[in-house]
Design an enzyme around this catalytic site. Structure first.
Site, mmCIF file in Angstrom:
data_model
loop_
_atom_site.group_PDB
_atom_site.id
_atom_site.type_symbol
_atom_site.label_atom_id
_atom_site.label_comp_id
_atom_site.label_asym_id
_atom_site.label_seq_id
_atom_site.Cartn_x
_atom_site.Cartn_y
_atom_site.Cartn_z
ATOM 1 N N HIS A 17 0.807 -1.219 0.000
ATOM 2 C CA HIS A 17 0.000 0.000 0.000
ATOM 3 C C HIS A 17 0.840 1.269 0.000
ATOM 4 O O HIS A 17 0.619 2.153 -0.820
ATOM 5 C CB HIS A 17 -1.073 0.028 1.087
ATOM 6 C CG HIS A 17 -1.965 1.200 0.886
ATOM 7 N ND1 HIS A 17 -2.949 1.221 -0.084
ATOM 8 C CD2 HIS A 17 -1.946 2.430 1.409
ATOM 9 C CE1 HIS A 17 -3.495 2.413 -0.109
ATOM 10 N NE2 HIS A 17 -2.913 3.167 0.783
ATOM 11 N N TYR A 35 1.516 5.054 -2.471
ATOM 12 C CA TYR A 35 1.751 6.447 -2.071
ATOM 13 C C TYR A 35 3.122 6.928 -2.507
ATOM 14 O O TYR A 35 3.327 8.116 -2.734
ATOM 15 C CB TYR A 35 1.500 6.631 -0.569
ATOM 16 C CG TYR A 35 0.023 6.766 -0.345
ATOM 17 C CD1 TYR A 35 -0.604 8.001 -0.515
ATOM 18 C CD2 TYR A 35 -0.767 5.654 -0.095
ATOM 19 C CE1 TYR A 35 -1.965 8.119 -0.410
ATOM 20 C CE2 TYR A 35 -2.137 5.761 0.008
ATOM 21 C CZ TYR A 35 -2.728 7.001 -0.155
ATOM 22 O OH TYR A 35 -4.081 7.113 -0.067
ATOM 23 N N HIS A 73 -9.275 0.578 -11.622
ATOM 24 C CA HIS A 73 -8.972 1.563 -10.585
ATOM 25 C C HIS A 73 -7.519 2.036 -10.670
ATOM 26 O O HIS A 73 -7.244 3.229 -10.714
ATOM 27 C CB HIS A 73 -9.267 0.971 -9.203
ATOM 28 C CG HIS A 73 -8.636 1.717 -8.071
ATOM 29 N ND1 HIS A 73 -9.079 2.962 -7.683
ATOM 30 C CD2 HIS A 73 -7.596 1.420 -7.270
ATOM 31 C CE1 HIS A 73 -8.327 3.385 -6.684
ATOM 32 N NE2 HIS A 73 -7.414 2.470 -6.419
ATOM 33 N N PHE A 74 -6.565 1.077 -10.717
ATOM 34 C CA PHE A 74 -5.186 1.589 -10.654
ATOM 35 C C PHE A 74 -4.679 2.061 -12.006
ATOM 36 O O PHE A 74 -3.624 2.670 -12.079
ATOM 37 C CB PHE A 74 -4.227 0.636 -9.933
ATOM 38 C CG PHE A 74 -4.052 -0.711 -10.535
ATOM 39 C CD1 PHE A 74 -3.403 -0.875 -11.736
ATOM 40 C CD2 PHE A 74 -4.531 -1.839 -9.873
ATOM 41 C CE1 PHE A 74 -3.231 -2.134 -12.277
ATOM 42 C CE2 PHE A 74 -4.365 -3.099 -10.412
ATOM 43 C CZ PHE A 74 -3.712 -3.246 -11.623
ATOM 44 N N HIS A 75 -5.440 1.816 -13.076
ATOM 45 C CA HIS A 75 -5.062 2.529 -14.300
ATOM 46 C C HIS A 75 -5.539 3.980 -14.247
ATOM 47 O O HIS A 75 -5.083 4.800 -15.027
ATOM 48 C CB HIS A 75 -5.569 1.807 -15.542
ATOM 49 C CG HIS A 75 -4.666 0.653 -15.916
ATOM 50 N ND1 HIS A 75 -4.800 -0.579 -15.373
ATOM 51 C CD2 HIS A 75 -3.572 0.585 -16.726
ATOM 52 C CE1 HIS A 75 -3.844 -1.380 -15.841
ATOM 53 N NE2 HIS A 75 -3.081 -0.698 -16.658
ATOM 54 N N ARG A 96 -9.537 -10.212 -12.899
ATOM 55 C CA ARG A 96 -8.306 -9.627 -13.412
ATOM 56 C C ARG A 96 -7.284 -10.747 -13.600
ATOM 57 O O ARG A 96 -7.528 -11.884 -13.217
ATOM 58 C CB ARG A 96 -7.763 -8.577 -12.443
ATOM 59 C CG ARG A 96 -7.248 -9.150 -11.143
ATOM 60 C CD ARG A 96 -6.783 -8.074 -10.173
ATOM 61 N NE ARG A 96 -5.451 -7.595 -10.503
ATOM 62 C CZ ARG A 96 -4.622 -7.004 -9.622
ATOM 63 N NH1 ARG A 96 -5.019 -6.838 -8.366
ATOM 64 N NH2 ARG A 96 -3.442 -6.583 -9.982
ATOM 65 N N ARG A 97 -6.152 -10.446 -14.177
ATOM 66 C CA ARG A 97 -5.045 -11.398 -14.312
ATOM 67 C C ARG A 97 -5.503 -12.707 -14.896
ATOM 68 O O ARG A 97 -5.185 -13.782 -14.395
ATOM 69 C CB ARG A 97 -4.434 -11.680 -12.940
ATOM 70 C CG ARG A 97 -3.893 -10.462 -12.273
ATOM 71 C CD ARG A 97 -3.290 -10.794 -10.940
ATOM 72 N NE ARG A 97 -2.168 -9.903 -10.674
ATOM 73 C CZ ARG A 97 -1.453 -9.944 -9.574
ATOM 74 N NH1 ARG A 97 -1.704 -10.822 -8.652
ATOM 75 N NH2 ARG A 97 -0.453 -9.104 -9.415
#
Ligand code: HEM
Ligand code: CU
Ligand code: CU
Lengths: 551, 54, 155
Positions: free
Chosen positions: A225, A229, A376-378, A441-442
């Site tokens: 996590h 950041y 989301h993380f794209h 995913r994956r």
């Protein structure tokens, strides 16, 4: 007291160090993007991979090259430039540390990529045990991490010397933020380093037979996590400390900016369980506790949103904007140095909203390991962060190479940003939606024996492929721009924009630079959130697992 | 950093040194409220999907 | 440190919203029994087929329209592979892994959990609607990960 004269141009030798990092970073981005394009084409059933390349091999390359290499190299290159620009020419030790770190990381990167290409490490970039890669893959990752520590050490040293020479003075904002970012990285990577050194390497060499799965996952996510950041904070540096200058405004508040970074340090580490919400062996109480801590880390982002809008509004009003939103039109939309990061900031709104959903304890069951998360993380790292990094690159690369960002490149860069936003709208939008219908995913192309639920995913996977293709075109354009800025653009001086404080801005409290205090609280929070659950994991550990090579 | 020549008009300084010159940040406030509403709506939307699938 | 009046309001509103979110999920988790799957049972991952109840995976009736479904996941299948259950049945899933980490998700439901070797994970769901539900592995487990699935037929 020795006052150092600070040039507005990063020292030539320091520029070389930064450029070396940026170069590797953009090469990794290009290679990773090829993998990304192929992934979307495979998943939609458009192509099958030739020459025995596996989907998961490709995905490992994509995750490692983009999630770990592109980001880390860009960040270190950018932070070194920022430190050199704000505290002056690097001292001997920091510069040497930067180069040692660079070489070590690069040896690790090359070794890791070779292992992936040889298909000896198809374990994805999260390398969950008990899938077992070649020990050399784990050693490669160790080299990257240790290299980054050495570079971080160089930055700490530069900051420390500056503080010694400027007793009682407030450090320059960017150098403070850079130190905070590398400190966060150092504390976070300790977890994964312990796991790799004491669990994965002995186990993959066969010195021990089995591995404690839950412990390895917990140590990974203790790192995983704050990793996000670590990606985000350099983008925040640009938003807080550089964008105000580009738009002709002032930094809204130096102390609030520093406070936000302090809060990120405190609350971004003791929250790893929000990636393990659906796992056995961790009690619901400790999961929920870390969910609460996760929500604390939203606060500095709320502060950031306010500060940024306020910077925009105040500068717009200075330029004569009227009405509630008149300032919006006064922003320099045609300036590529602004437009790309600004799109990144706006995309951070849906990205952040999605993150709150992901972290919401049992609501995670709806989205965990579905394409929603990939979507989301794209938005977060591959748009908010990536677009901001591109926006930094547009001035930093010519600044470091003694060239100019031309009007033509401004225009191309703005087209690149638009392509990225459109491509991501399709790809990430489709991923979010189909994720809510359980699409994993994956996962390579599949219809699960034509199950109707899985057949329903296909149109979305086609939309992903369309988005992916647009994104790939955007990457080609970006490569053209960066090569031009680095090698061919006209010689000249491109400004390193550095935000300034408003006249008579209030004094920043010295406590914000009390490192002992913040590190102490960080350690206390980590111990509070992790001690009992980890003790439990070791105390009640089931027999460990041998390694498997199932690819 | 070298101090820059100060070209500011006096009114500007007023805006910055009296941070509670509230009028000037109305747009900011409305903007973050819109942002907050977006967060609440998306969160509630997913929460209702969660409830509907219990 | 000075905070602008609007920023104070914004942080109070934002913070308040977060507290409401946390209360909603906290009450739902701890008072209404919707905490995420967090089984504490462990097992020797190399002796799954000899350990009860995983020596006999399958559906067992344990009450009126209430069942326990014991499943074993291994690369790249689930055992059992197809299950018939009556409409309205409450099913207690109990799953473990014989080899690597797998995922366990069922379409159209909130069923989604990690299956880590050495651990058992469990979740309960009531199937109120007829239809074919797809069980799929949603954690990468190797070259055949994309075929790893099973079905629940509710009629
Ligand atoms: C050309 C642009 C890109 C395309 C087409 C693309 C496409 C994809 C796709 C389709 C996946 C998911 C595959 C799956 O789960 O089966 C993926 C995963 C991922 N992408 Fe990208 N992506 C792009 C750019 C980026 C960038 C710029 C970053 C980071 C800075 C990034 C980071 C990641 C990461 C970390 C994963 C997860 C890998 C994993 O699950 O192991 N991507 N990408
Ligand atoms: Cu996280
Ligand atoms: Cu799988």
């Amino acid at each position: 007291m020795l006052q150092r004269k600070i040039s507005e141009i990063v020292d030539r030798q320091d520029a070389k160090l930064s450029m070396a990092h940026l170069t590797v970073s953009f090469v990794a981005l290009f290679l990773g993007a090829i993998a990304g394009l192929l992934q979307t084409l495979v998943r939609s059933g458009t192509i099958t991979l030739p020459a025995g390349i596996g989907y998961y091999q490709l995905l490992t390359a994509h995750g490692v090259l983009l999630g770990l290499i592109f980001t880390t190299y860009f960040i270190i290159g950018f932070l070194y430039a920022g430190i050199s620009r704000t505290t002056g020419k690097l001292f001997d030790f920091p510069r040497r540390a930067g180069w040692y770190g660079f070489y070590l990381m690069t040896i690790g990167t090359v070794l890791g990529v070779i292992m992936v290409l040889l298909n000896k490490a198809t374990v994805l970039y999260t390398f969950y045990a008990p899938l077992q890669a070649s020990p050399w893959f784990y050693i490669a990752l160790t080299l990257v991490i240790v290299g980054s520590w050495i570079s971080g050490g160089g930055m700490f040293r530069q900051y420390y010397i500056w503080k010694k020479l400027h007793k009682g003075e407030l450090s320059p904002l960017i150098s403070f933020m850079a130190v905070m970012t590398m400190l966060l990285w150092l504390i976070a990577t300790l977890g994964v380093a312990v796991s790799v050194l004491f669990q994965f390497i002995p186990w993959s060499f066969g010195w021990v037979d089995t591995i404690n799965i839950l412990l390895s996952r917990t140590l990974f996510w203790y790192f995983g996590h704050p990793l996000v950041y670590f990606w985000l904070l350099p983008a925040y540096i640009c938003w807080y400390a550089i964008i105000p200058k580009i738009i002709g405004g002032k930094i809204f508040s130096d102390s609030l900016a520093r406070l936000a970074f302090v809060l990120f340090l405190l609350f971004s580490i003791p929250v790893g369980f929000h990636h393990q919400l659906l796992e056995s062996g961790i009690s619901p109480f400790w999961k929920y506790l870390q969910v609460v801590l996760t929500f604390m880390v939203i606060i500095p982002s709320l502060m950031t949103a306010f500060s940024l809008f306020a910077t925009f509004e105040l500068s717009g009003r200075d330029k004569g904007a009227t009405g509630l939103f008149g300032w919006f039109k006064k922003l320099p939309w045609k300036d590529a140095r602004f437009f790309a990061p600004m799109m990144g900031m706006l995309i951070f709104i849906p990205a952040g909203a999605g993150g709150i959903i992901n972290a919401s304890n049992q609501m995670n069951q709806l989205v965990h390991n579905t394409l929603w998360v990939t979507g989301h993380f794209h938005l977060t790292v591959a748009s908010s962060v990536a677009l901001t990094f591109f926006g930094i690159g547009y001035w930093l690369v010519p600044h470091l190479t003694g060239r100019k960002l031309t009007a033509k490149m401004h225009k191309l860069a703005n087209i690149q940003t638009i392509l990225w936003v459109v491509g991501m709208f399709f790809m990430s939008g489709a991923m979010h939606t189909v994720g809510l219908f359980s699409a994993p995913r994956r996962t390579s192309y599949t219809t699960y024996n034509d199950h109707p639920d899985a057949l329903g995913w296909i149109p979305y996977e086609v939309a992903m492929a369309i988005g992916g293709s647009i994104l790939f075109i955007a990457i080609l354009l970006l490569m053209y721009i960066m090569v031009n800025l680095g090698l061919f653009a006209p010689k000249g001086v491109e400004e390193f924009p550095l935000g300034e404080l408003a006249q008579g801005a209030e004094k920043t409290p010295a406590v914000l630079e009390n490192w002992k205090l913040w590190i102490g609280i960080t350690v206390a929070l980590i111990l509070f959130a992790y001690t009992i659950p980890i003790f439990d994991m070791i105390q009640h550990a089931p027999p460990g697992s041998p390694g498997f090579k199932l690819w | 950093m070298e101090p820059k020549v100060n070209r500011k008009k006096p009114t500007q300084i007023d805006l910055k040194t009296t941070p509670d010159a509230d009028k000037s940040l109305k747009g900011t406030f409305i903007s973050v409220l819109i942002l907050g509403a977006f967060i609440i709506l998306s969160w509630a939307g997913v929460y209702f999907i969660f409830l509907s699938r219990l | 440190m000075h905070l602008h009046k609007y920023e104070k309001w914004w942080l109070m509103l934002g913070g308040g919203t977060l507290i409401i979110f946390l209360s909603v999920i906290g009450i739902s988790a701890f008072a209404m029994g919707h905490a995420p799957p967090s089984d504490h049972m462990t097992i020797d991952p190399q002796k799954v087929s000899e350990t009860k109840p995983f020596d006999e995976p399958g559906l067992k009736q344990i009450g009126e329209n209430e069942y326990e479904l014991v499943m074993v996941s291994q690369a790249f299948t689930f055992l059992p592979n197809e299950v018939q259950i009556p409409k309205g049945a409450t099913v207690h899933f109990k799953v473990t892994s014989k080899d690597v980490v797998h995922g366990f998700a069922v379409t159209k439901t909130n069923i989604n959990m990690m299956i880590t070797p050495g651990h058992i994970n469990s979740i309960t769901h009531t199937f109120d609607e007829e239809g074919s539900y797809l069980i799929l592995c949603n954690e990468y487990c190797g070259a055949g990960h994309q075929v790893m699935s099973a079905r629940i037929e509710v009629s």
